[in-house]
Each structure stands twice: as C-alpha cells, then as structure tokens.
Design a protein around this motif. Sequence first.
Motif, mmCIF file in Angstrom:
data_model
loop_
_atom_site.group_PDB
_atom_site.id
_atom_site.type_symbol
_atom_site.label_atom_id
_atom_site.label_comp_id
_atom_site.label_asym_id
_atom_site.label_seq_id
_atom_site.Cartn_x
_atom_site.Cartn_y
_atom_site.Cartn_z
ATOM 1 N N TRP A 33 48.717 49.602 50.019
ATOM 2 C CA TRP A 33 47.359 49.067 49.883
ATOM 3 C C TRP A 33 46.479 49.936 48.996
ATOM 4 C CZ3 TRP A 33 46.326 47.466 55.691
ATOM 5 C CH2 TRP A 33 47.130 46.359 55.979
ATOM 6 N N HIS A 34 46.616 51.246 49.110
ATOM 7 C CA HIS A 34 45.793 52.139 48.294
ATOM 8 C C HIS A 34 46.121 51.955 46.815
ATOM 9 C CE1 HIS A 34 43.516 55.696 47.122
ATOM 10 N NE2 HIS A 34 44.578 56.089 46.431
ATOM 11 N N ALA A 35 47.429 51.893 46.492
ATOM 12 C CA ALA A 35 47.830 51.710 45.096
ATOM 13 C C ALA A 35 47.401 50.343 44.579
ATOM 14 C CB ALA A 35 49.345 51.882 44.962
ATOM 15 N N GLN A 36 47.502 49.313 45.419
ATOM 16 C CA GLN A 36 47.057 47.977 45.016
ATOM 17 C C GLN A 36 45.579 47.997 44.639
ATOM 18 O OE1 GLN A 36 47.935 44.887 47.844
ATOM 19 N NE2 GLN A 36 50.020 45.625 48.187
ATOM 20 N N ARG A 37 44.778 48.610 45.482
ATOM 21 C CA ARG A 37 43.338 48.676 45.230
ATOM 22 C C ARG A 37 43.057 49.376 43.905
ATOM 23 N NH1 ARG A 37 38.926 48.890 49.021
ATOM 24 N NH2 ARG A 37 37.075 49.859 48.098
ATOM 25 N N GLY A 38 43.780 50.474 43.648
ATOM 26 C CA GLY A 38 43.564 51.208 42.412
ATOM 27 C C GLY A 38 43.958 50.422 41.179
ATOM 28 N N ILE A 39 45.085 49.704 41.247
ATOM 29 C CA ILE A 39 45.548 48.920 40.095
ATOM 30 C C ILE A 39 44.579 47.781 39.800
ATOM 31 C CG2 ILE A 39 47.344 47.334 39.272
ATOM 32 C CD1 ILE A 39 48.116 50.264 39.061
ATOM 33 N N LEU A 40 44.134 47.078 40.838
ATOM 34 C CA LEU A 40 43.198 45.973 40.633
ATOM 35 C C LEU A 40 41.873 46.466 40.060
ATOM 36 C CD1 LEU A 40 43.890 43.947 43.893
ATOM 37 C CD2 LEU A 40 44.528 43.304 41.571
ATOM 38 N N ALA A 41 41.393 47.623 40.543
ATOM 39 C CA ALA A 41 40.161 48.193 40.002
ATOM 40 C C ALA A 41 40.342 48.569 38.536
ATOM 41 C CB ALA A 41 39.761 49.416 40.825
ATOM 42 N N LEU A 42 41.496 49.130 38.196
ATOM 43 C CA LEU A 42 41.771 49.531 36.818
ATOM 44 C C LEU A 42 41.789 48.327 35.886
ATOM 45 C CD1 LEU A 42 42.628 51.709 34.761
ATOM 46 C CD2 LEU A 42 44.995 51.293 35.466
ATOM 47 N N VAL A 43 42.481 47.269 36.291
ATOM 48 C CA VAL A 43 42.559 46.062 35.462
ATOM 49 C C VAL A 43 41.174 45.459 35.255
ATOM 50 C CG1 VAL A 43 43.422 43.688 35.382
ATOM 51 C CG2 VAL A 43 44.940 45.550 36.096
ATOM 52 N N ALA A 44 40.394 45.399 36.345
ATOM 53 C CA ALA A 44 39.052 44.828 36.248
ATOM 54 C C ALA A 44 38.162 45.643 35.322
ATOM 55 C CB ALA A 44 38.433 44.739 37.642
ATOM 56 N N ASP A 45 38.227 46.955 35.436
ATOM 57 C CA ASP A 45 37.370 47.812 34.613
ATOM 58 C C ASP A 45 37.765 47.766 33.141
ATOM 59 O OD1 ASP A 45 35.991 48.512 36.879
ATOM 60 O OD2 ASP A 45 37.029 50.418 37.174
ATOM 61 N N ILE A 46 39.080 47.759 32.857
ATOM 62 C CA ILE A 46 39.539 47.672 31.465
ATOM 63 C C ILE A 46 39.057 46.371 30.830
ATOM 64 C CG2 ILE A 46 41.603 47.335 30.042
ATOM 65 C CD1 ILE A 46 43.000 49.382 31.880
ATOM 66 N N HIS A 47 39.169 45.278 31.580
ATOM 67 C CA HIS A 47 38.704 43.989 31.049
ATOM 68 C C HIS A 47 37.202 44.028 30.793
ATOM 69 C CE1 HIS A 47 38.786 39.607 30.464
ATOM 70 N NE2 HIS A 47 37.608 39.633 31.045
ATOM 71 N N ALA A 48 36.448 44.592 31.747
ATOM 72 C CA ALA A 48 34.989 44.620 31.615
ATOM 73 C C ALA A 48 34.553 45.472 30.432
ATOM 74 C CB ALA A 48 34.361 45.150 32.904
ATOM 75 N N GLU A 49 35.276 46.550 30.150
ATOM 76 C CA GLU A 49 34.904 47.440 29.053
ATOM 77 C C GLU A 49 34.966 46.753 27.694
ATOM 78 O OE1 GLU A 49 37.614 50.637 29.528
ATOM 79 O OE2 GLU A 49 36.656 51.400 31.355
ATOM 80 N N ARG A 50 35.848 45.779 27.556
ATOM 81 C CA ARG A 50 35.978 45.104 26.264
ATOM 82 C C ARG A 50 35.299 43.742 26.218
ATOM 83 N NH1 ARG A 50 41.933 45.334 23.740
ATOM 84 N NH2 ARG A 50 40.976 43.630 22.568
ATOM 85 N N ARG A 51 34.645 43.372 27.311
ATOM 86 C CA ARG A 51 34.051 42.031 27.378
ATOM 87 C C ARG A 51 33.028 41.792 26.282
ATOM 88 N NH1 ARG A 51 33.514 37.924 31.130
ATOM 89 N NH2 ARG A 51 34.702 39.078 32.688
ATOM 90 N N HIS A 52 32.214 42.769 25.962
ATOM 91 C CA HIS A 52 31.131 42.563 24.998
ATOM 92 C C HIS A 52 31.373 43.302 23.685
ATOM 93 C CE1 HIS A 52 28.923 40.556 28.143
ATOM 94 N NE2 HIS A 52 29.017 41.619 28.920
ATOM 95 N N THR A 53 32.635 43.586 23.377
ATOM 96 C CA THR A 53 32.965 44.231 22.106
ATOM 97 C C THR A 53 33.312 43.179 21.058
ATOM 98 O OG1 THR A 53 35.328 44.430 22.613
ATOM 99 C CG2 THR A 53 33.878 46.202 23.397
ATOM 100 N N ALA A 54 33.573 43.642 19.834
ATOM 101 C CA ALA A 54 33.948 42.716 18.760
ATOM 102 C C ALA A 54 35.308 42.087 19.024
ATOM 103 C CB ALA A 54 33.951 43.448 17.420
ATOM 104 N N ARG A 55 36.153 42.767 19.831
ATOM 105 C CA ARG A 55 37.471 42.229 20.183
ATOM 106 C C ARG A 55 37.598 42.159 21.701
ATOM 107 N NH1 ARG A 55 42.149 45.575 18.179
ATOM 108 N NH2 ARG A 55 43.307 43.855 19.079
ATOM 109 N N PRO A 56 36.942 41.176 22.327
ATOM 110 C CA PRO A 56 37.056 41.065 23.783
ATOM 111 C C PRO A 56 38.488 40.798 24.205
ATOM 112 C CG PRO A 56 36.020 39.102 22.851
ATOM 113 C CD PRO A 56 36.119 40.106 21.748
ATOM 114 N N LEU A 57 38.869 41.354 25.334
ATOM 115 C CA LEU A 57 40.226 41.220 25.845
ATOM 116 C C LEU A 57 40.314 39.978 26.731
ATOM 117 C CD1 LEU A 57 43.048 42.624 26.066
ATOM 118 C CD2 LEU A 57 42.176 43.694 28.167
ATOM 119 N N THR A 58 41.293 39.141 26.457
ATOM 120 C CA THR A 58 41.592 38.006 27.330
ATOM 121 C C THR A 58 42.677 38.444 28.301
ATOM 122 O OG1 THR A 58 41.051 36.436 25.568
ATOM 123 C CG2 THR A 58 42.361 35.605 27.423
#
Length: 313
Positions: A217-242
């Motif tokens: 569960w701890h690793a799951q939480r960390g992976i999901l947080a990482l994926v969400a944050d990486i996506h959010a970081e590129r949301r408003h850039t010139a090359r948003p990540l899908t």
Amino acid sequence: MCTAYSSDCPPASSALHGGPAAPPAAVAAPVVSLREVSVVRRGRCILAVESFEAQSGEFVVVVGPNGAGKSTLLGVMNGFVRPAFFRPAFFRPGSGGPGNGRAEVLGCDMRSFGGWRVRKRVALVAQMVDVDARLPISVLETVMVGGYGRLGLWRRPGKALRELALSHLERTGIAHLAHRPFGQCSGGERQRAAIARALTQEPDILLLDEPTSALDWHAQRGILALVADIHAERRHTARPLTTVMVTHDLNALYHGGEGEARRTVPDRVVCMAEGRVTWSGPVADALDAERLTALYGTPIDIIRHGPRPVVLF
C-alpha cells in the motif's frame, strides 16, 4: 503515414483575444483518435472499440475486468499491436452503412507500416515482471535505455543522455540507486525506475499498464502520487503530457498527488468490458455502485470517507 501534427505548435489558448482582426482559434485535434478499431487474435475478436479519443494534456484512466482489452488498447496506441477496422453494422444489426475506421496517434496512421515511428513519442510503463537479481545492469543503465530510440542507429549514448537519465532518477526519487543492480531493487523501486526510463524517452503520451500491481500500500500510494505530479507539472507547458493509465484499483481514481490533486487526479474514466468501451465520463460519475457492479460482475458498494468516496467489494 503521418500527418503534419506537431506537439511543438503553440496551443490555441495562447492566442490573444479581443482583437478585431484576430482569426478564430483552431480546434486542436485529439492526440489519440480510434474509431471502429478491432484486434483479432486466433479468430477471436479481443478489441472492438467504436470510439476512443484522448486530448493533449488529458489524464485518462481505463478500468475493467480481466480480459476486457485494456492492455490491447494500450498496445494499439504505442504501435505494438496493429489494428483492423470493422463495420458498425456487424455489431449493431440493422444499422447499415459503411465503416468509417480511424486509428491515429499523434497524427500517425497506426495501420500503416510507418506507425512504428510513433513509439519515439509514446512511452509505455508495462506491468511488472520478475527480474533476475543477477542481471548485470544498473538502475541508471536501464533508465538510459529510454533515450536509445532518439539516438539513431549509429550514435552511441553519451554524457547528455546520462545526465538526462540522472535527472529523471532524481525526479522519481531514486537517484541514490543509480548504480545499484536493477534486479536487487524492490518492486516499488523498479517501478519508479520504469517511470524514469519512460520520461527519458521524452514522450508526448505516457501509457501505464497497472503501475501499482503487486506493490504494498505504501508503494502504491507513492507511485500514484508520482504519476499525478508528473502529469500536473506538464499540464500547462508547451508540450503537455497526455497520460493513459490502466488500473484495477478503483480507489486510485481519488488518490494521487498532494492537496486537491489527491481527490481528483484523472480528467476522465473509461470503462471497458469484452473488448469494448462501455462508458466514458468524469470521475465524479464513474464511481457509481450500480455501473461498477454490472462492469465487474460482483457486488460493489461506494461509501464516503471524509471528502472522498471509497469502493468496497
């Protein structure tokens, strides 16, 4: 063949508004557009998608029971599975009319022999597999593999690729493991390395196939947080990540990054069963007990835990 689609083009939202001579903003084409797409193996249809689209910068989560065609859908998007087209009349008797099939990813026709070129811009984090602890390759070396596709046939990896890989190891929180043998890492560490390898590919589309399977569960939480944050970081850039993520963890829909992002990570949820898309909509409507019970064929309840819903089965 590939069309002139380019992720480097400025988004329509960057245009100035209000000027009398300003042309109307163009509607951006979806980066993934599948229509009447099928995949048949050994005489059995395992995928029959009438319509699936993903917009630039969108976060889509695909859910459904085993054998629903979720991994095959990802295979079509990254060019490892070549699709065919079907006529809607075949699946809806009496509807008639010719088929209007389409399978385009980043402007490339995935049915053409040139569809493999899209793999340079689409990164896949596959399901975890067992790794031999004696495998003589370090975490850094596995992450650098993500950049090999952009090097070309005759170029060797150098300092630039090494630094890029190290930066993504830092971003995924495992820079201290750079020189550890990959096979001696824990499941969570290997999954973070897989995400770092995908980022080293510098993709426009990130595909994740059950990224939290077999993790505590701890690793799951960390992976999901990482994926969400990486996506959010590129949301408003010139090359948003899908981002398109396949998961069996329905509670992951309201679990991920910090703060508000933890409650609403994906933009959209797609339900699949028997190779077909059965429903698509926002997260708030996806966690419906009746719909999920029918989808999985087992009684499912939804309860509230503070501000978020929790799926019980």
